[in-house]
Write a protein that holds these residues in place. Structure first.
Motif, PDB file in Angstrom:
ATOM      1  N   ALA A  92     -54.388 -13.611  45.279  1.00 27.40           N
ATOM      2  CA  ALA A  92     -55.821 -13.739  45.545  1.00 27.40           C
ATOM      3  C   ALA A  92     -56.607 -12.686  44.768  1.00 27.40           C
ATOM      4  O   ALA A  92     -57.683 -12.982  44.226  1.00 27.40           O
ATOM      5  N   LEU A  93     -56.074 -11.459  44.701  1.00 28.13           N
ATOM      6  CA  LEU A  93     -56.759 -10.415  43.941  1.00 28.13           C
ATOM      7  C   LEU A  93     -56.844 -10.772  42.465  1.00 28.13           C
ATOM      8  O   LEU A  93     -57.858 -10.531  41.806  1.00 28.13           O
ATOM      9  N   ALA A  94     -55.764 -11.359  41.926  1.00 27.93           N
ATOM     10  CA  ALA A  94     -55.766 -11.732  40.506  1.00 27.93           C
ATOM     11  C   ALA A  94     -56.800 -12.816  40.229  1.00 27.93           C
ATOM     12  O   ALA A  94     -57.538 -12.751  39.231  1.00 27.93           O
ATOM     13  N   ASP A  98     -60.188 -12.393  37.840  1.00 28.83           N
ATOM     14  CA  ASP A  98     -60.438 -13.279  36.699  1.00 28.83           C
ATOM     15  C   ASP A  98     -61.828 -13.916  36.756  1.00 28.83           C
ATOM     16  O   ASP A  98     -62.321 -14.397  35.726  1.00 28.83           O
ATOM     17  N   GLN A  99     -62.450 -13.907  37.923  1.00 29.66           N
ATOM     18  CA  GLN A  99     -63.728 -14.604  38.087  1.00 29.66           C
ATOM     19  C   GLN A  99     -64.940 -13.673  38.084  1.00 29.66           C
ATOM     20  O   GLN A  99     -66.068 -14.147  38.237  1.00 29.66           O
ATOM     21  N   VAL A 100     -64.714 -12.358  37.927  1.00 32.27           N
ATOM     22  CA  VAL A 100     -65.842 -11.423  37.987  1.00 32.27           C
ATOM     23  C   VAL A 100     -65.923 -10.606  36.703  1.00 32.27           C
ATOM     24  O   VAL A 100     -64.915 -10.339  36.058  1.00 32.27           O
ATOM     25  N   ALA A 101     -67.148 -10.228  36.351  1.00 33.65           N
ATOM     26  CA  ALA A 101     -67.356  -9.405  35.162  1.00 33.65           C
ATOM     27  C   ALA A 101     -67.121  -7.934  35.457  1.00 33.65           C
ATOM     28  O   ALA A 101     -66.737  -7.164  34.572  1.00 33.65           O
ATOM     29  N   VAL A 102     -67.362  -7.531  36.685  1.00 32.25           N
ATOM     30  CA  VAL A 102     -67.122  -6.165  37.137  1.00 32.25           C
ATOM     31  C   VAL A 102     -66.840  -6.235  38.631  1.00 32.25           C
ATOM     32  O   VAL A 102     -67.380  -7.099  39.327  1.00 32.25           O
ATOM     33  N   ALA A 103     -65.973  -5.365  39.117  1.00 35.60           N
ATOM     34  CA  ALA A 103     -65.670  -5.310  40.548  1.00 35.60           C
ATOM     35  C   ALA A 103     -66.128  -3.979  41.112  1.00 35.60           C
ATOM     36  O   ALA A 103     -66.003  -2.937  40.469  1.00 35.60           O
ATOM     37  N   THR A 104     -66.657  -4.022  42.327  1.00 35.29           N
ATOM     38  CA  THR A 104     -67.085  -2.811  43.016  1.00 35.29           C
ATOM     39  C   THR A 104     -66.646  -2.934  44.472  1.00 35.29           C
ATOM     40  O   THR A 104     -65.987  -3.896  44.852  1.00 35.29           O
ATOM     41  N   TYR A 105     -66.992  -1.960  45.302  1.00 32.56           N
ATOM     42  CA  TYR A 105     -66.577  -2.006  46.700  1.00 32.56           C
ATOM     43  C   TYR A 105     -67.681  -1.450  47.585  1.00 32.56           C
ATOM     44  O   TYR A 105     -68.502  -0.637  47.162  1.00 32.56           O
ATOM     45  N   GLU A 106     -67.692  -1.920  48.830  1.00 34.32           N
ATOM     46  CA  GLU A 106     -68.747  -1.523  49.759  1.00 34.32           C
ATOM     47  C   GLU A 106     -68.254  -0.534  50.802  1.00 34.32           C
ATOM     48  O   GLU A 106     -69.043  -0.039  51.584  1.00 34.32           O
ATOM     49  N   PHE A 107     -66.961  -0.250  50.836  1.00 32.70           N
ATOM     50  CA  PHE A 107     -66.440   0.783  51.731  1.00 32.70           C
ATOM     51  C   PHE A 107     -65.172   1.353  51.106  1.00 32.70           C
ATOM     52  O   PHE A 107     -64.532   0.709  50.268  1.00 32.70           O
ATOM     53  N   TYR A 117     -53.935  -2.158  41.767  1.00 33.14           N
ATOM     54  CA  TYR A 117     -53.640  -3.449  41.151  1.00 33.14           C
ATOM     55  C   TYR A 117     -54.884  -4.039  40.504  1.00 33.14           C
ATOM     56  O   TYR A 117     -54.854  -4.507  39.361  1.00 33.14           O
ATOM     57  N   LEU A 118     -55.998  -3.992  41.234  1.00 31.82           N
ATOM     58  CA  LEU A 118     -57.224  -4.585  40.718  1.00 31.82           C
ATOM     59  C   LEU A 118     -57.706  -3.867  39.461  1.00 31.82           C
ATOM     60  O   LEU A 118     -58.237  -4.500  38.535  1.00 31.82           O
ATOM     61  N   SER A 119     -57.522  -2.548  39.408  1.00 32.02           N
ATOM     62  CA  SER A 119     -57.997  -1.788  38.254  1.00 32.02           C
ATOM     63  C   SER A 119     -57.259  -2.162  36.971  1.00 32.02           C
ATOM     64  O   SER A 119     -57.744  -1.884  35.877  1.00 32.02           O
ATOM     65  N   SER A 127     -64.645   4.106  39.783  1.00 35.30           N
ATOM     66  CA  SER A 127     -63.269   4.053  39.343  1.00 35.30           C
ATOM     67  C   SER A 127     -62.287   4.301  40.486  1.00 35.30           C
ATOM     68  O   SER A 127     -62.652   4.776  41.565  1.00 35.30           O
ATOM     69  N   GLU A 128     -61.027   4.003  40.211  1.00 33.76           N
ATOM     70  CA  GLU A 128     -59.963   4.281  41.170  1.00 33.76           C
ATOM     71  C   GLU A 128     -59.908   5.763  41.517  1.00 33.76           C
ATOM     72  O   GLU A 128     -59.698   6.143  42.674  1.00 33.76           O
ATOM     73  N   MET A 129     -60.118   6.639  40.523  1.00 37.84           N
ATOM     74  CA  MET A 129     -60.069   8.076  40.781  1.00 37.84           C
ATOM     75  C   MET A 129     -61.143   8.494  41.781  1.00 37.84           C
ATOM     76  O   MET A 129     -60.893   9.301  42.681  1.00 37.84           O
ATOM     77  N   ALA A 130     -62.348   7.948  41.621  1.00 39.50           N
ATOM     78  CA  ALA A 130     -63.431   8.290  42.547  1.00 39.50           C
ATOM     79  C   ALA A 130     -63.091   7.872  43.971  1.00 39.50           C
ATOM     80  O   ALA A 130     -63.308   8.623  44.925  1.00 39.50           O
ATOM     81  N   LEU A 131     -62.527   6.684  44.112  1.00 43.85           N
ATOM     82  CA  LEU A 131     -62.180   6.201  45.447  1.00 43.85           C
ATOM     83  C   LEU A 131     -61.067   7.034  46.061  1.00 43.85           C
ATOM     84  O   LEU A 131     -61.135   7.420  47.233  1.00 43.85           O
ATOM     85  N   MET A 132     -60.026   7.345  45.278  1.00 45.58           N
ATOM     86  CA  MET A 132     -58.906   8.112  45.805  1.00 45.58           C
ATOM     87  C   MET A 132     -59.330   9.539  46.184  1.00 45.58           C
ATOM     88  O   MET A 132     -58.774  10.122  47.114  1.00 45.58           O
ATOM     89  N   THR A 133     -60.294  10.085  45.478  1.00 47.57           N
ATOM     90  CA  THR A 133     -60.798  11.417  45.817  1.00 47.57           C
ATOM     91  C   THR A 133     -61.559  11.391  47.135  1.00 47.57           C
ATOM     92  O   THR A 133     -61.373  12.262  47.990  1.00 47.57           O
ATOM     93  N   ALA A 134     -62.392  10.387  47.314  1.00 48.73           N
ATOM     94  CA  ALA A 134     -63.279  10.354  48.470  1.00 48.73           C
ATOM     95  C   ALA A 134     -62.607   9.879  49.745  1.00 48.73           C
ATOM     96  O   ALA A 134     -63.066  10.225  50.837  1.00 48.73           O
ATOM     97  N   ASN A 135     -61.526   9.098  49.641  1.00 53.86           N
ATOM     98  CA  ASN A 135     -60.970   8.559  50.887  1.00 53.86           C
ATOM     99  C   ASN A 135     -59.825   9.384  51.454  1.00 53.86           C
ATOM    100  O   ASN A 135     -59.164   8.965  52.399  1.00 53.86           O
ATOM    101  N   ASP A 136     -59.593  10.567  50.911  1.00 52.70           N
ATOM    102  CA  ASP A 136     -58.657  11.531  51.495  1.00 52.70           C
ATOM    103  C   ASP A 136     -59.437  12.822  51.718  1.00 52.70           C
ATOM    104  O   ASP A 136     -59.848  13.485  50.766  1.00 52.70           O
ATOM    105  N   ARG A 137     -59.656  13.174  52.965  1.00 60.25           N
ATOM    106  CA  ARG A 137     -60.538  14.298  53.264  1.00 60.25           C
ATOM    107  C   ARG A 137     -60.034  15.622  52.686  1.00 60.25           C
ATOM    108  O   ARG A 137     -60.837  16.487  52.327  1.00 60.25           O
ATOM    109  N   LEU A 138     -58.723  15.802  52.611  1.00 61.34           N
ATOM    110  CA  LEU A 138     -58.202  17.042  52.038  1.00 61.34           C
ATOM    111  C   LEU A 138     -58.427  17.070  50.531  1.00 61.34           C
ATOM    112  O   LEU A 138     -58.917  18.073  49.985  1.00 61.34           O
ATOM    113  N   VAL A 139     -58.097  15.997  49.849  1.00 57.72           N
ATOM    114  CA  VAL A 139     -58.327  15.913  48.404  1.00 57.72           C
ATOM    115  C   VAL A 139     -59.809  16.103  48.094  1.00 57.72           C
ATOM    116  O   VAL A 139     -60.192  16.794  47.144  1.00 57.72           O
TER     117      VAL A 139
END
Length: 390
Positions: A92-94, A98-107, A117-119, A127-139
């Motif tokens: 489903a992610l693939a 394939d159907q979007v020009a850019v992907a973003t997220y709301e949470f 996988y999506l990246s 970016s993936e780096m921004a998300l991984m930084t923000a969703n781990d409170r210690l990082v």
């Protein structure tokens, strides 16, 4: 998996704390796409933020494709396309990619594996780096301190013994939080003394935790800044926020804080966005200390509840600004159009929608959710009044 198709830069005054930085890069060499009207923006997550992003995209002539596991997601009601599938469904992610020009997220609490996988299949912004930084409170805290943005004292803990050691190190009272998957007060507990250790560990452990010192503060404030792939940015005036039971209840703008504190909050948000090479709208929550200092509390790599007032209260809404940024388009002006107050409609408060509409100055937004529950964000109301005098 199910899929359906639905019908079809400004420079402000210092007091407004809004900035647009010059373009430091060469747009011709950027790998980020520049969308055209009619292109499709992919949105991971189907809550109210995704709903308002899809509405902003439509206003700009773009289509939206919302991906969410919940068939009752309110964003599905306004999206051009919708995929209802789990985040671990690679097929489903693939198809989505394939159907979007850019992907973003709301949470930010999307499984890391899905984002990774999506990246590899689509352009992802932020970016993936921004998300991984923000969703781990210690990082997140380590990142903020490394770039010179002050926070409350903190320590990591993974065992009952480490919890006690961390609490001793930062001092009582303190707050123990899960490093991931916490919001609106979930996944955290207060320790007023050693006698609370067992109850808190029973409530949160075993888990990777962060223990944060409780700081004295006068106000809670937040900033949203937007940044494009070629380094242009624009920052909204600071929002002043009030919470009830750890959930945002009310925001006003401009924040009633010293100009120096507002400038610091805006500068730090821009520093964070630049350090992450961020694309899109980024929110930063802060504590304003009694001496006028500003301590960063959390990063939200997305549009933010405390800036819903920008739909009517600013020249450009945070949702349109995010879409502009990820589309590679010019950013809009962030000026306030008046003095703004926003009230969240939590739980049964949304049932008085007719009473809200009886106020001709009220701008009502209902999110299309089902049964109200205590603390559930069902909508919001915004009032825009003439600017107060000096």
């Amino acid at each position: 998996m199910t899929e359906r198709r639905a019908p079809a830069p400004a420079v402000g005054t210092p007091g407004d704390v809004q900035t647009t930085t010059p373009d430091p890069g060469d747009p011709e060499t950027s790998t980020a796409p520049r969308l055209q009207p009619g292109d499709t923006v992919g949105i991971l997550g189907g809550g109210q933020l995704g709903r308002m992003l899809a509405m902003a995209a439509a206003q700009l002539g773009l289509r939206s494709h919302v991906y969410c596991p919940d068939p009752d997601s309110p964003a599905f009601q306004v999206a051009s396309h919708a995929t209802c599938a789990d985040y671990d469904d690679q097929r489903a992610l693939a198809l989505f990619a394939d159907q979007v020009a850019v992907a973003t997220y709301e949470f930010e609490n999307i499984p890391a594996e899905a984002i990774a996988y999506l990246s590899t299949r689509s352009h992802l912004a932020p970016s993936e780096m921004a998300l991984m930084t923000a969703n781990d409170r210690l990082v997140e805290k380590e990142f903020l301190n490394a770039i010179g943005v002050a926070t409350a004292p903190y320590r990591a803990a993974e065992t009952r013994r480490e919890l006690a050691e961390a609490a001793d190190a930062v001092g009582y009272p303190c707050i123990a939080k899960t490093r991931r998957f916490g919001y609106d007060g979930k996944g955290q507990a207060r320790l007023d003394g050693p006698g609370d250790l067992d109850a808190v560990w029973d409530a949160l452990g075993p888990a990777q935790l962060i223990v944060e010192g409780v700081v004295a503060f006068d106000k809670e404030i937040s900033v949203v800044t937007a940044r494009t792939a070629d380094g242009r940015s624009a920052t909204f005036p600071v929002s002043e926020n009030s919470h009830e039971n750890h959930i945002l209840a009310r925001s006003v703008a401009p924040a009633r804080i010293p100009d120096a504190a507002a400038r610091t909050a805006a500068d730090h948000a821009q520093r964070i966005a630049a350090a992450l090479d961020y694309v899109g709208a980024l929110a930063v929550e802060y504590f304003l200390t009694p001496d006028g200092g500003v301590l960063a509390n959390e990063i939200a790599p997305r549009v933010h509840n405390s800036f819903h007032w920008t739909i009517e209260g600013a020249v450009t809404s945070q949702f349109a600004q995010h879409i502009r940024a990820i589309a590679g388009w010019p950013l809009g002006a962030t000026d306030l159009v008046g003095a703004v107050e926003m009230q969240n409609l939590l739980g049964d408060a949304a049932l008085d929608w007719l009473g809200v509409l009886a106020d001709p100055t009220a701008h009502l937004h209902l999110y299309g959710k089902g049964t109200p529950r205590p603390g559930r964000k069902m909508g919001h109301v915004t009032w825009v009044r003439p600017h107060a005098g000096p």
